[in-house]
Design an enzyme around this catalytic site. Structure first.
Site, mmCIF file in Angstrom:
data_model
loop_
_atom_site.group_PDB
_atom_site.id
_atom_site.type_symbol
_atom_site.label_atom_id
_atom_site.label_comp_id
_atom_site.label_asym_id
_atom_site.label_seq_id
_atom_site.Cartn_x
_atom_site.Cartn_y
_atom_site.Cartn_z
ATOM 1 N N TRP A 101 0.828 -1.218 0.000
ATOM 2 C CA TRP A 101 0.000 0.000 0.000
ATOM 3 C C TRP A 101 0.856 1.260 0.000
ATOM 4 O O TRP A 101 0.567 2.224 -0.719
ATOM 5 C CB TRP A 101 -0.992 -0.001 1.167
ATOM 6 C CG TRP A 101 -2.097 -0.992 0.947
ATOM 7 C CD1 TRP A 101 -2.362 -2.085 1.703
ATOM 8 C CD2 TRP A 101 -3.060 -0.999 -0.125
ATOM 9 N NE1 TRP A 101 -3.437 -2.771 1.175
ATOM 10 C CE2 TRP A 101 -3.877 -2.125 0.054
ATOM 11 C CE3 TRP A 101 -3.298 -0.165 -1.214
ATOM 12 C CZ2 TRP A 101 -4.929 -2.448 -0.813
ATOM 13 C CZ3 TRP A 101 -4.342 -0.473 -2.080
ATOM 14 C CH2 TRP A 101 -5.137 -1.603 -1.870
ATOM 15 N N ASP A 171 -1.628 6.786 6.181
ATOM 16 C CA ASP A 171 -2.695 5.914 5.694
ATOM 17 C C ASP A 171 -3.067 4.993 6.854
ATOM 18 O O ASP A 171 -2.306 4.098 7.213
ATOM 19 C CB ASP A 171 -2.185 5.111 4.491
ATOM 20 C CG ASP A 171 -3.253 4.175 3.927
ATOM 21 O OD1 ASP A 171 -4.321 4.035 4.544
ATOM 22 O OD2 ASP A 171 -3.002 3.578 2.861
ATOM 23 N N LYS A 195 -12.635 -1.102 6.022
ATOM 24 C CA LYS A 195 -11.886 -2.016 6.878
ATOM 25 C C LYS A 195 -12.430 -1.948 8.307
ATOM 26 O O LYS A 195 -12.967 -2.910 8.815
ATOM 27 C CB LYS A 195 -10.397 -1.655 6.895
ATOM 28 C CG LYS A 195 -9.491 -2.010 5.716
ATOM 29 C CD LYS A 195 -10.074 -2.058 4.372
ATOM 30 C CE LYS A 195 -9.198 -2.496 3.241
ATOM 31 N NZ LYS A 195 -8.058 -1.691 2.883
HETATM 32 C C1 LIG Z 1 -7.507 -1.230 1.594
HETATM 33 C C2 LIG Z 1 -6.378 -0.269 1.700
HETATM 34 C C3 LIG Z 1 -6.196 0.761 0.761
HETATM 35 C C4 LIG Z 1 -7.067 0.905 -0.456
HETATM 36 O O1 LIG Z 1 -8.319 1.301 -0.109
HETATM 37 P P1 LIG Z 1 -9.427 1.623 -1.238
HETATM 38 O O2 LIG Z 1 -10.480 2.281 -0.400
HETATM 39 O O3 LIG Z 1 -9.837 0.348 -1.854
HETATM 40 O O4 LIG Z 1 -8.816 2.556 -2.213
HETATM 41 C C5 LIG Z 1 -5.150 1.629 0.957
HETATM 42 N N1 LIG Z 1 -4.330 1.531 2.012
HETATM 43 C C6 LIG Z 1 -4.466 0.550 2.936
HETATM 44 C C7 LIG Z 1 -3.518 0.487 4.081
HETATM 45 C C8 LIG Z 1 -5.501 -0.373 2.797
HETATM 46 O O5 LIG Z 1 -5.643 -1.327 3.719
#
Ligand SMILES: *Cc1c(COP(=O)(O)O)cnc(C)c1O
Length: 359
Positions: A101, A171, A195
């Site tokens: 990511w 993030d 999540k």
């Molecule tokens: C799932 C995830 C993403 C991507 O998320 P989307 O909403 O599908 O764009 C980015 N960073 C992390 C750490 C993730 O777990």
């Protein structure tokens, strides 16, 4: 019956939240229509939206000088929105690379600025780990430093918040609300909802006021944090249902005692699963102890050929979505806030039984 769902995302939601949404689905609070069918500008909907923000502020103890935005496009759109909003005056940023990511984030940022990539992945006694911060080559004059707190696919998590001089951008897609954090240490936090917050379609951005005037002037207004902040995240129609449902999750979290209380349970869940894996010769987790994710637990079986059988039998036991990410294989149990301790106990019992029968 509801199974235990270990999906990495879109992930499990609290049953109590889904039940509440169900009772309100056709007729929201006696108004004769669903919340989905309401104008986002109506007094009723705006009250729902404001309550969700107020509850999130309470849960995370978000200081007044931060804006909370409820956006669309997922965390992935933020990979672009962040450099577009923060590199307008100073084009330089540091990106800490620890996995898939953070790599996607830095690849997008490279289109818009001068990105210094800091390779922070390493191995410790054969296990994956994050390099000590003293070994990072941080730049002296960047607009911000970006990192992914929890690498959802690898199951690799920072042991603490990095100490940097520039605004810190994180993030937190798979770790937001899993443990208390000090928001004042960050310039910007972002997270896709699917999540640990609510359904897909919503992305939370928490941004410090003084960063709102760093944007390039040529970006779409929908992507401008300042425009979204001024319009209460309603430059256009927001993801109204996801926002509402996330609000129900925030209420649920407050009822559980808030983030401190859920963190205690999360630690119990993680300790139970890692403890079992460590004690077993049959299962293995590839991450050094200090950097183990408390939300995403990848593991392998002693014999790769048993994976299909493992997944099939797990599903028969109502233990769902244990396959690892398609890019890495193996198994992964995502044990977000909505996965109860009993779910992890059921998983460990199944794993133990499976190992005994197949060792
Ligand atoms: C799932 C995830 C993403 C991507 O998320 P989307 O909403 O599908 O764009 C980015 N960073 C992390 C750490 C993730 O777990």
């Amino acid at each position: 019956m509801r199974a235990y769902n270990f999906c990495a995302g879109p992930a499990a939601l609290p049953t109590a939240v889904l039940e509440k949404a169900q009772t309100e689905l056709l007729d929201w609070q006696g108004k004769g229509l669903s919340i989905m069918e309401m104008s986002h500008r109506s007094k009723d909907y705006v009250a729902v939206a404001e309550k969700a923000e107020a509850d999130l502020r309470k849960l995370m103890n978000i200081p007044q000088n931060y804006k909370v935005l409820f956006l669309q496009g997922g965390a992935s759109l933020q990979f672009s929105a962040i450099p577009l909003n923060l590199l307008g005056k100073n084009p330089k940023a540091d990106y800490i690379h620890t996995g898939i990511w953070s790599e996607k984030a830095l690849k997008e940022a490279q289109r818009y600025g001068e990105i210094n990539v800091i390779e922070a992945g390493t191995t410790l006694n054969g296990k994956l780990a994050i390099k000590d911060q003293r070994e990072w080559n941080l730049s002296p004059d960047v607009a911000y430093v970006h990192y992914a707190d929890n690498e959802t696919i690898g199951g690799l998590q920072f042991a603490g918040i990095p100490e940097v001089d520039a605004p810190l951008v994180s993030d937190l897609s798979s770790s937001i609300l899993s443990a208390p954090i000090d928001v004042s240490k960050f310039g910007l936090i972002y997270a896709g909802a699917q999540k640990n917050i609510g359904p897909a379609g919503l992305t939370i951005v928490i941004v410090r006021d003084d960063l709102l005037d760093q944007a390039r002037s040529d970006i779409p207004s929908i992507l401008q944090y300042s425009a979204q902040a001024k319009n209460d995240s309603m430059v256009n129609t927001p993801a109204t249902y996801s926002w509402y449902l996330s609000g129900l999750v925030f209420e649920w979290l407050l009822e559980q005692g808030g983030v401190d209380a859920i963190h205690k349970i999360n630690l119990e869940k993680a300790n139970l699963l890692y403890g079992y894996i460590d004690a077993s010769d049959f299962y293995n987790n590839p991450i050094a102890e200090a950097n183990r994710s408390i939300m995403n637990v990848p593991f392998t079986l002693a014999d790769e050929a048993l994976e299909k059988l493992f997944l099939k039998e797990a599903e028969e036991q109502h233990l769902l979505n244990l396959a690892g990410h398609r890019s890495v294989g193996g198994m992964r149990a995502s044990i977000y806030n909505a996965v109860p301790l009993e779910g992890v106990q059921a998983l460990v019992n199944f794993m133990d039984d499976f190992a005994k029968r197949n060792a």
